[in-house]
Design an enzyme around this catalytic site. Structure first.
Site, PDB file in Angstrom:
ATOM      1  N   SER A 276       0.753  -1.213  -0.091  1.00  0.00           N
ATOM      2  CA  SER A 276       0.154   0.080  -0.011  1.00  0.00           C
ATOM      3  C   SER A 276       1.026   1.135   0.102  1.00  0.00           C
ATOM      4  CB  SER A 276      -0.977   0.053   0.954  1.00  0.00           C
ATOM      5  OG  SER A 276      -0.362  -0.166   2.390  1.00  0.00           O
TER       6      SER A 276
ATOM      7  N   HIS B 218       0.872   4.648   4.333  1.00  0.00           N
ATOM      8  CA  HIS B 218       0.253   5.475   3.435  1.00  0.00           C
ATOM      9  C   HIS B 218       0.728   6.694   2.985  1.00  0.00           C
ATOM     10  CE1 HIS B 218      -3.430   2.530   3.827  1.00  0.00           C
ATOM     11  NE2 HIS B 218      -2.410   1.915   3.389  1.00  0.00           N
TER      12      HIS B 218
END
Length: 237
Positions: free
Chosen positions: A139, A186
Site C-alpha cells: 500500500s 500510506h
C-alpha cells in the site's frame, strides 16, 4: 536485413508527453510487480518463516534495513482481500504511469515509494507507539503511484478529481480503528510519490534524463537522513 536494422535505429523512438518511450504490448513492469507479490504471497502461505523473515517494523528496520523494501512484497496471510485490493489498485494506475513515464522511472517510483512507506512508519513511530508493530503490504508503494498520477494528470491537463477522491477516501479509511491499516505507510508512500511525480512531470524535456537520476537520489538522501535522525533520537543508532 542489415539495411532494415540500420533504418530502424535511425527512426527516433516515439515518446509520450512526459518522455516515456511508447511501447506496444503489455505493461511488463506492472505485470512483474504483481507476479512477484503473488509469488511472495504463495510463499507466505506455504513457508512458515517467510513472513517473519521479510516483514518490516520500525524496530527491526534499525538493524535490518532490507526490510524497508521487502515488506512491500508481503501481504496479510489471513486476509486474501489485502493482496487483492493492492494488486487491483496497482493494475488500475500502474500501466498508465508505466507508459507515460517509461519503465525505468516507473519502477524507481514504485520501489522508492515502498521504502518511503516504511520510512513514514519510522518517523511516526514515536507518536503512534508502534516501534515493534509488524507492517506488510504494497500500500505504501501504491499510494506513491496515487500521488504521482495525481500530479501527472494535472500536468497533462486531465481531470484528476477521481484519483484525488480515491486518495482521500483511502487515507480516511486508514484511520478507522480496528482495521489494522498502517496509515503511516500510506502517508510516507504518498509523499514520495508526490515528490517524484512532480519532478518527473515538470522536468524540462532536455533535462529529463538528468532529473530521472537526480530526483530519486535527492529523495533517497532525504529518506535516509530522516530515518537516521529518527533512530538516533531514540538511541537505536
Amino acid at each position: 536485413m542489415d539495411c532494415v536494422a540500420e533504418a530502424n535505429r535511425a527512426v527516433p523512438a516515439r515518446r509520450t508527453a512526459l518522455g516515456g518511450r511508447v511501447r506496444d504490448g503489455r505493461p511488463l513492469v506492472t505485470f512483474t510487480l504483481i507476479g512477484l507479490s503473488a509469488l511472495s504471497y504463495l510463499l507466505q502461505l506455504t513457508t512458515p518463516t517467510w513472513t517473519s523473515r521479510w516483514l518490516f517494523s520500525p524496530l527491526l528496520g534499525a538493524s535490518q534495513p532490507y526490510r524497508f523494501l521487502t515488506a512491500a512484497f508481503l501481504h496479510s496471510p489471513v486476509s486474501f482481500l489485502h493482496i487483492v485490493f493492492n494488486m487491483v489498485a496497482l493494475w488500475t494506475v500502474g500501466p498508465l504511469l508505466e507508459q507515460l513515464l517509461g519503465r525505468a522511472r516507473y519502477l524507481t517510483l514504485y520501489l522508492m515509494a515502498a521504502v518511503g512507506g516504511s520510512v513514514g512508519a519510522v518517523l511516526l513511530a514515536p507518536v503512534t507507539h508502534s516501534w515493534n508493530v509488524g507492517i506488510v503490504g504494497a500500500s505504501g508503494a501504491v499510494f506513491g503511484l496515487f500521488g504521482a498520477i495525481l500530479v501527472v494528470l494535472r500536468r497533462v491537463g486531465a481531470d484528476a478529481r477521481g484519483i484525488l477522491g480515491v486518495i482521500v477516501i483511502n487515507l480516511v479509511i486508514g484511520f478507522v480503528p480496528g482495521l489494522g491499516i498502517a496509515w503511516q505507510a500510506h502517508v510516507g508512500g504518498l509523499v514520495v510519490g508526490l515528490l517524484l511525480g512532480a519532478a518527473y512531470a515538470y522536468a524540462p524535456a532536455p533535462r529529463r534524463r538528468l532529473v530521472a537520476v537526480a530526483a530519486p537520489v535527492v529523495v533517497g538522501v532525504l529518506l535516509v537522513a530522516s530515518t537516521v535522525l529518527a533512530y538516533r533520537a531514540v538511541g537505536l543508532l
